[in-house]
Design an enzyme around this catalytic site. Structure first.
Site, PDB file in Angstrom:
ATOM      1  N   ASN A  12      38.514  56.385  46.455  1.00  0.00           N
ATOM      2  CA  ASN A  12      39.594  55.623  45.825  1.00  0.00           C
ATOM      3  C   ASN A  12      39.297  55.584  44.330  1.00  0.00           C
ATOM      4  OD1 ASN A  12      41.435  53.765  44.935  1.00  0.00           O
ATOM      5  ND2 ASN A  12      40.563  52.021  46.038  1.00  0.00           N
ATOM      6  N   LYS A  14      41.097  54.600  41.959  1.00  0.00           N
ATOM      7  CA  LYS A  14      41.713  53.455  41.273  1.00  0.00           C
ATOM      8  C   LYS A  14      42.376  53.929  39.964  1.00  0.00           C
ATOM      9  CE  LYS A  14      38.467  50.493  43.651  1.00  0.00           C
ATOM     10  NZ  LYS A  14      37.712  49.256  43.696  1.00  0.00           N
ATOM     11  N   HIS A  97      45.275  47.432  49.586  1.00  0.00           N
ATOM     12  CA  HIS A  97      43.960  47.228  48.965  1.00  0.00           C
ATOM     13  C   HIS A  97      43.905  45.816  48.386  1.00  0.00           C
ATOM     14  CE1 HIS A  97      40.572  47.584  46.240  1.00  0.00           C
ATOM     15  NE2 HIS A  97      40.200  48.635  46.933  1.00  0.00           N
ATOM     16  N   GLU A  99      42.878  44.753  45.697  1.00  0.00           N
ATOM     17  CA  GLU A  99      43.311  44.674  44.298  1.00  0.00           C
ATOM     18  C   GLU A  99      44.834  44.625  44.206  1.00  0.00           C
ATOM     19  OE1 GLU A  99      41.009  48.002  42.926  1.00  0.00           O
ATOM     20  OE2 GLU A  99      39.187  46.839  43.263  1.00  0.00           O
ATOM     21  N   GLU A 167      37.129  46.077  53.861  1.00  0.00           N
ATOM     22  CA  GLU A 167      36.538  45.943  52.535  1.00  0.00           C
ATOM     23  C   GLU A 167      36.432  44.472  52.170  1.00  0.00           C
ATOM     24  OE1 GLU A 167      37.157  49.792  50.092  1.00  0.00           O
ATOM     25  OE2 GLU A 167      38.884  48.509  49.770  1.00  0.00           O
ATOM     26  N   GLY A 173      33.022  46.644  44.109  1.00  0.00           N
ATOM     27  CA  GLY A 173      32.644  46.803  42.702  1.00  0.00           C
ATOM     28  C   GLY A 173      31.574  45.850  42.226  1.00  0.00           C
ATOM     29  N   SER A 205      31.070  48.722  47.495  1.00  0.00           N
ATOM     30  CA  SER A 205      29.743  49.048  46.949  1.00  0.00           C
ATOM     31  C   SER A 205      28.957  50.019  47.823  1.00  0.00           C
ATOM     32  CB  SER A 205      28.932  47.767  46.689  1.00  0.00           C
ATOM     33  OG  SER A 205      29.576  46.988  45.708  1.00  0.00           O
TER      34      SER A 205
HETATM   35  P1  PGA Z   1      33.646  50.116  45.278  1.00  0.00           P
HETATM   36  O1  PGA Z   1      35.211  50.035  45.664  1.00  0.00           O
HETATM   37  O2  PGA Z   1      33.058  51.240  46.083  1.00  0.00           O
HETATM   38  O3  PGA Z   1      33.634  50.386  43.798  1.00  0.00           O
HETATM   39  O4  PGA Z   1      33.051  48.793  45.637  1.00  0.00           O
HETATM   40  C1  PGA Z   1      35.645  50.256  46.973  1.00  0.00           C
HETATM   41  C2  PGA Z   1      37.149  50.070  47.036  1.00  0.00           C
HETATM   42  O5  PGA Z   1      37.659  49.153  46.397  1.00  0.00           O
HETATM   43  O6  PGA Z   1      37.848  50.830  47.722  1.00  0.00           O
END
Ligand code: PGA
Length: 243
Positions: A12, A14, A97, A99, A167, A173, A205
């Site tokens: 992903n 982003k 997601h 976010e 997640e 993150g 992460s």
């Molecule tokens: P990350 O993000 O691996 O940077 O924690 C995962 C995601 O949001 O899909």
């Protein structure tokens, strides 16, 4: 891993990469993809979906988007329809997601409508669920995820090959990861709810140093990778850890 399900390692990206970086990253992933036991998927920003789908056509690396609209077409300025993504070569779309749930107030009902639109257009939805830190600390993680699954997965999702990504919001993150026991428990609960045929990804992460242990857990059928997906060597190392 779940016997009979091919692991999926999904990147992903982003809101990252300018076009040159996106092309370089996609090429580097493709160069290391041959012979991968896991299915590899990259999900760049909308702008690059068409270009990368063309670039990766013969590579075995699939391309997906990070969202789509719930309607097939029409007066929705700034939005992108599932059929458009399919038309330019996408095969997956990440939906719900955390976010997007946070930045755009997406609800389970909206995620469900988007998943229906994705399926109608021939895209495979990857529906994201996960608890906040406050919910985890209150002992509500499994209940929250169960509620999100009930609200977000449309009828026909399993038969359409739909994918679920767990997640935890607090792990995205941050470098923080749930314990292996907590991931296993959560995935077992999801398995009981959605059945044996659905791939259940872990995300949050994930990196080369923790991927093998997480991917070895029962009912973890791959990963949704954010930060580490922006470094081809890290993404490929995670894929290699999938078997
Ligand atoms: P990350 O993000 O691996 O940077 O924690 C995962 C995601 O949001 O899909």
């Amino acid at each position: 891993m779940t016997p009979g399900l091919r692991p999926l390692i999904a990147g992903n990206w982003k809101m990252n990469t300018l076009v040159g970086e996106a092309v370089d990253l996609a090429r580097a992933v493709a160069a290391g993809a041959a012979g991968s036991k896991a299915e590899l998927l990259v999900c760049p920003p909308f702008l690059y979906v068409a270009g990368l789908a063309g670039l990766l056509k013969e590579s075995g690396v699939a391309v997906g988007a990070q969202d789509c609209h719930a309607k097939a077409k029409g007066a929705h300025t700034g939005d992108v329809a599932a059929a458009m993504l399919k038309d330019v070569g996408a095969s997956y779309v990440i939906l719900g997601h955390s976010e997007r749930r946070a930045d755009h107030g997406e609800t389970d009902a909206q995620v469900k409508a988007k998943a229906e639109a994705a399926m109608a257009a021939g895209l495979t939805p990857i529906v994201c669920v996960g608890e906040t830190l406050a919910e985890r600390e209150a002992g509500e993680a499994e209940a929250v995820v169960a509620r999100q699954l009930t609200g977000s997965l449309p009828e026909g999702f399993v038969n359409a090959g739909g994918v679920v990504a767990y997640e935890p919001v607090w792990a995205i993150g941050t470098g923080k990861v749930p314990t292996e026991a907590d991931i296993a428990a959560l995935h077992a609960a999801m398995r009981a709810q959605v059945g044996a045929k659905t791939r259940l990804l872990y995300g949050g992460s994930m990196k080369p140093s923790n991927a093998a242990a997480i991917l070895a857990l029962p009912n973890v059928d791959g990963g949704l990778i954010g930060g580490a997906a922006l470094v081809a060597a890290d993404f490929l190392a995670i894929a290699a850890a999938a078997g």
